[in-house]
Design a protein around this motif. Structure first.
Motif, PDB file in Angstrom:
ATOM      1  N   TYR A 109       0.837  -1.200   0.000  1.00 29.66           N
ATOM      2  CA  TYR A 109       0.000   0.000   0.000  1.00 29.66           C
ATOM      3  C   TYR A 109       0.875   1.254   0.000  1.00 29.66           C
ATOM      4  N   GLY A 110       0.373   2.309  -0.598  1.00 28.40           N
ATOM      5  CA  GLY A 110       1.053   3.598  -0.530  1.00 28.40           C
ATOM      6  C   GLY A 110       0.750   4.278   0.786  1.00 28.40           C
ATOM      7  N   VAL A 111       1.737   4.935   1.370  1.00 26.90           N
ATOM      8  CA  VAL A 111       1.528   5.687   2.614  1.00 26.90           C
ATOM      9  C   VAL A 111       2.030   7.115   2.421  1.00 26.90           C
ATOM     10  N   TRP A 112       1.195   8.069   2.797  1.00 29.09           N
ATOM     11  CA  TRP A 112       1.435   9.477   2.496  1.00 29.09           C
ATOM     12  C   TRP A 112       1.070  10.339   3.688  1.00 29.09           C
ATOM     13  N   GLY A 113       1.541  11.576   3.677  1.00 26.72           N
ATOM     14  CA  GLY A 113       1.219  12.527   4.736  1.00 26.72           C
ATOM     15  C   GLY A 113       0.482  13.735   4.197  1.00 26.72           C
ATOM     16  N   LEU A 114      -0.429  14.270   5.006  1.00 28.25           N
ATOM     17  CA  LEU A 114      -1.160  15.497   4.667  1.00 28.25           C
ATOM     18  C   LEU A 114      -1.426  16.229   5.976  1.00 28.25           C
ATOM     19  N   THR A 115      -0.769  17.368   6.171  1.00 30.05           N
ATOM     20  CA  THR A 115      -0.787  18.003   7.488  1.00 30.05           C
ATOM     21  C   THR A 115      -0.967  19.513   7.397  1.00 30.05           C
ATOM     22  N   THR A 139       4.685  14.027   1.425  1.00 23.45           N
ATOM     23  CA  THR A 139       3.846  14.744   2.383  1.00 23.45           C
ATOM     24  C   THR A 139       3.493  16.117   1.825  1.00 23.45           C
ATOM     25  N   VAL A 140       2.220  16.478   1.912  1.00 25.02           N
ATOM     26  CA  VAL A 140       1.764  17.823   1.585  1.00 25.02           C
ATOM     27  C   VAL A 140       1.604  18.604   2.889  1.00 25.02           C
ATOM     28  N   VAL A 141       2.235  19.765   2.959  1.00 26.18           N
ATOM     29  CA  VAL A 141       2.264  20.592   4.174  1.00 26.18           C
ATOM     30  C   VAL A 141       1.536  21.905   3.889  1.00 26.18           C
ATOM     31  N   ASP A 153      -9.104  22.185  -1.743  1.00 28.15           N
ATOM     32  CA  ASP A 153      -7.942  22.333  -2.628  1.00 28.15           C
ATOM     33  C   ASP A 153      -6.725  21.552  -2.149  1.00 28.15           C
ATOM     34  N   ILE A 154      -6.537  21.461  -0.827  1.00 34.29           N
ATOM     35  CA  ILE A 154      -5.332  20.773  -0.346  1.00 34.29           C
ATOM     36  C   ILE A 154      -5.444  19.255  -0.519  1.00 34.29           C
ATOM     37  N   ALA A 158      -2.992  16.973  -2.967  1.00 32.20           N
ATOM     38  CA  ALA A 158      -2.328  15.734  -2.544  1.00 32.20           C
ATOM     39  C   ALA A 158      -2.626  14.608  -3.526  1.00 32.20           C
ATOM     40  N   LEU A 159      -3.883  14.477  -3.943  1.00 29.69           N
ATOM     41  CA  LEU A 159      -4.236  13.420  -4.895  1.00 29.69           C
ATOM     42  C   LEU A 159      -3.473  13.581  -6.205  1.00 29.69           C
ATOM     43  N   THR A 160      -3.424  14.802  -6.689  1.00 20.13           N
ATOM     44  CA  THR A 160      -2.736  15.070  -7.961  1.00 20.13           C
ATOM     45  C   THR A 160      -1.239  14.846  -7.840  1.00 20.13           C
ATOM     46  N   ARG A 161      -0.654  15.390  -6.792  1.00 14.94           N
ATOM     47  CA  ARG A 161       0.805  15.293  -6.630  1.00 14.94           C
ATOM     48  C   ARG A 161       1.253  13.846  -6.456  1.00 14.94           C
TER      49      ARG A 161
END
Length: 209
Positions: A109-115, A139-141, A153-154, A158-161
């Motif tokens: 699985y992919g693991v990502w951050g959004l904070t 991670t999107v900050v 938008d954030i 994250a989905l796009t990036r």
């Protein structure tokens, strides 16, 4: 993973990956009654409100004069200390969460951050807990992007990036309005309680670790 509709899991930081504890930074360094007032739930000293402004992309240097004017020099000096010693407000990763990230990655699985986090202090999370940086694939900050949960938008950034499909993602956050924001863009938002509950919630969506 082949039998699961979920391919990726996105994590908030403070309250999910990390224990964020303002009190841990200030206790023993300032009088107890002042620390209690600063950390009260109704935020009478505005620390969390000022920090939220930093999370949206404002610089400390631009916010500090407002703290002086609104709270007085003594509290402004404490806020300056707090931001300058921010790593002390991050005393630990939350129990079981590093193991969860590692298990997800091990199973493909992919693991990502959004904070929501200031661009001036976010680096401390990875400096203090390098294992998180090793496990997270990106991670999107908010303070870097000048976008802020729960605004759509954030999440969309994250989905796009990261090249993700919303309905194949799960997002964990400890704040209810941020879960609503995720759900509104089609991500499976789940209010985080602890790592065990997160595993159980993932299992219900077909993620078996």
């Amino acid at each position: 993973m082949a039998n699961s509709p979920i391919t990726d899991v996105i994590f908030d930081f403070c309250g999910v990956l990390l224990d964020w504890n303002t009190r841990a930074c200030l206790e023993g360094r300032f009088p107890d009654e002042i620390v209690e007032r600063i950390c009260a739930d109704d935020d009478p000293c505005g620390f969390f409100r000022y920090e939220d402004r930093m999370d949206t992309g404002e610089d400390f240097a631009d916010i500090y004069p407002d703290v002086v004017r609104e709270q007085g020099q003594e509290l402004a000096d404490i806020f300056k200390f707090y931001i300058g010693h921010y790593a002390d407000a991050l005393p630990r990763t939350l129990p079981g969460i590093v193991e969860l990230l590692a298990d997800l990655k091990a199973h493909g699985y992919g693991v990502w951050g959004l904070t929501n986090w200031s661009h001036e202090t976010f680096h401390l999370a990875f400096e203090k807990y390098p294992r998180l940086e090793q496990l997270l694939q990106g991670t999107v900050v908010s303070g870097v992007e000048k976008m802020h949960k729960p605004n759509a938008d954030i999440y969309e950034l994250a989905l796009t990036r990261f090249g993700l499909t919303a309905e194949r993602c799960v997002f964990f956050d400890d704040t209810a309005k941020n879960i609503v924001g995720a759900n509104e863009v089609g991500i499976h938002g789940i209010l985080f309680e602890n790592a065990l509950q997160a595993r159980e919630s993932l299992a219900e969506l077909g993620v078996h670790l």
